[in-house]
Design a protein around this motif. Structure first.
Motif, PDB file in Angstrom:
ATOM      1  N   GLU A 188     196.316 -30.532 135.762  1.00 50.37           N
ATOM      2  CA  GLU A 188     195.870 -29.756 136.919  1.00 50.37           C
ATOM      3  C   GLU A 188     196.929 -28.752 137.348  1.00 50.37           C
ATOM      4  O   GLU A 188     196.618 -27.616 137.703  1.00 50.37           O
TER       5      GLU A 188
ATOM      6  N   SER B 289     191.625 -23.279 135.910  1.00 53.90           N
ATOM      7  CA  SER B 289     191.694 -24.387 136.857  1.00 53.90           C
ATOM      8  C   SER B 289     190.561 -25.386 136.614  1.00 53.90           C
ATOM      9  O   SER B 289     190.769 -26.614 136.669  1.00 53.90           O
TER      10      SER B 289
ATOM     11  N   THR C  73     191.046 -29.370 135.626  1.00 54.89           N
ATOM     12  CA  THR C  73     190.423 -30.457 136.393  1.00 54.89           C
ATOM     13  C   THR C  73     189.536 -31.323 135.501  1.00 54.89           C
ATOM     14  O   THR C  73     189.549 -32.564 135.594  1.00 54.89           O
TER      15      THR C  73
ATOM     16  N   GLN D 182     191.721 -33.494 133.296  1.00 56.23           N
ATOM     17  CA  GLN D 182     192.377 -34.528 134.086  1.00 56.23           C
ATOM     18  C   GLN D 182     191.442 -35.702 134.367  1.00 56.23           C
ATOM     19  O   GLN D 182     191.865 -36.860 134.394  1.00 56.23           O
ATOM     20  N   ARG D 183     190.158 -35.406 134.543  1.00 57.79           N
ATOM     21  CA  ARG D 183     189.205 -36.440 134.970  1.00 57.79           C
ATOM     22  C   ARG D 183     188.361 -36.999 133.824  1.00 57.79           C
ATOM     23  O   ARG D 183     187.522 -37.879 134.059  1.00 57.79           O
TER      24      ARG D 183
END
Length: 441
Positions: A57, A376, A380, A383-384
């Motif tokens: 992120e 971005s 994200t 990351q998830r």
């Protein structure tokens, strides 16, 4: 101006002045430096994340930060070049690029790196639109597509030429020195432009501003072709900004290649994209010479590859093997390049020359907003995600949907051949209405 004088003016403007291709080459190099500056963070992404202990992120934020002032700067400078010679504006931009690289040569904090990327983005935001505006002062409308294609190819060659050199510096020395090398190259271009850069003779900014009929900006910026260009290029730039920030980390962390191998693989989308852009510019110009409308030779020719590229990207998540996934990513994202070639000339078709700098800049400012969003969003999603590779593939699927949607909208809205007459009639009708409203009863 008398009716007898009009043909003479037209005849003069159809001839390409001496020195036009020299300026085109210098501005091509300008864009080479521009994109080398852009790619370095993505290329050095893994070493930067490792040294500075950044999460996905945070690195996505770093990629997006480049675009924080990108659009604002593009709009401001776009209005400036309506009245100020492009020669000096281009020089100032290049100096900003060079100076913003040098702080990274030594030990640097994440905050400093972030600030330098924001400053660099502010300097690079107006780059393409100002360079296109400068080139159009050297070429008449019917000869602008190929120079625009060459200018656009500065982006691909900036990556193709810079990636092996910068990656060698990163692997054998440090990512810090890669930034310093770009600063030096930027200063070399500044010296060359000071010596050889000139303003185009086909258009005098001050004379045009005083004599040329104006079309209200609200009409220009709400015209269907302007909106179509913004939406279509927004989708293309989504793919480009992911390529700048996330392509090399995807190769290294997602597919397991080494940094050295990734340096060579990372140039593949740009080689393919360069081929697409040059072919598009050549085909467009040939089609126009054979009598095709600019709706077909520019609008359709630019939009359809976006749709096809998006469809190709959707297959990435459904195939096995790193080689095939890379091939789909290279071809799918590379097809986006066609839209960059055709949109600036389309906007130039119906925009008065004295307003063109601002319109091109506003167009650039709006479509590059995807550069803030896309890196971005990818960070994200990664990351998830349940696994890093799944995160990358989901991010590229989102990219595919954006490309398909923007391509379809572009295909529906891009009608430059009828735009000028419609806008001129609208401006004339508005002027007549205003005169009637203020006339005494």
């Amino acid at each position: 101006m008398s009716a007898q004088e009009t043909p003479n003016v037209a005849a003069k403007t159809t001839k390409t002045p001496k020195g036009a291709w020299t300026i085109t080459f210098l501005l091509f190099l300008f864009m080479v430096v521009n994109f080398a500056d852009k790619i370095v963070v993505g290329l050095a992404g893994v070493p930067i994340m490792t040294e500075m202990k950044l999460s996905a992120e945070q690195f996505g934020l770093l990629g997006s930060s480049f675009f924080f002032l990108f659009s604002i700067s593009a709009i401001v400078v776009g209005f400036i070049v309506n009245k100020v010679p492009t020669r000096w504006v281009l020089l100032t931009l290049a100096v900003i690029w060079a100076v913003s690289q040098f702080p990274m040569v030594g030990t640097v904090s994440f905050t400093t790196l972030l600030i330098c990327r924001i400053v660099l983005g502010a300097g690079e935001g107006p780059a393409f639109s100002v360079a296109a505006h400068a080139i159009y002062k050297w070429f008449p409308d019917e000869k602008r597509t190929l120079p625009t294609a060459i200018l656009s190819q500065g982006s691909a060659f900036g990556v193709i030429l810079a990636v092996p050199a910068l990656n060698w510096i990163i692997v054998n020395h440090s990512w810090h020195y890669a930034f310093g090398a770009l600063g030096v190259v930027g200063l070399i271009w500044v010296a060359a432009w000071l010596a050889l850069g000139k303003e185009g003779p086909l258009e005098d900014t001050e004379v045009l501003a005083a004599t040329e009929p104006k079309i209200p900006y609200v009409q220009l910026l709400t015209s269907r072709t302007f909106l179509g260009c913004v939406v279509a290029t927004f989708g293309a730039y989504w793919a480009l900004s992911l390529g700048l920030t996330w392509f090399t980390p995807f190769i290294v962390k997602g597919l397991g290649f080494s940094q050295r191998q990734a340096g060579f693989i990372s140039i593949l989308p740009w080689v393919f994209g360069a081929t697409i852009v040059i072919l598009t510019g050549w085909i467009s110009q040939v089609m126009m010479a054979r009598g095709y409308t600019t709706r077909v030779s520019r609008g359709v020719l630019g939009s359809v590859p976006l749709i096809v590229g998006g469809l190709i990207l959707t297959a990435m998540a459904h195939v096995e093997g790193a080689g095939l996934q890379i091939a789909l990513l290279v071809v799918g994202s590379g097809l986006c390049g066609a839209i960059y070639v055709v949109c600036p000339p389309m906007l130039g078709e119906f925009t008065p020359a004295s307003q063109r700098g601002a319109v091109l800049a506003i167009y650039g400012a709006l479509y590059t907003l995807s550069g803030i969003i896309a890196p971005s969003v990818m960070g994200t999603v990664i990351q998830r995600a349940s696994s890093m590779l799944d995160g990358y593939l989901t991010g590229f699927t989102i990219n595919a949907v954006v490309m398909i949607g923007s391509g379809v909208i572009g295909l529906l809205l891009l009608w430059p051949n009828t735009e000028k007459a419609r806008l001129t009639r609208g401006a004339a009708a508005q002027g007549t209405a205003l005169k009637g409203a203020v006339s005494p009863t």
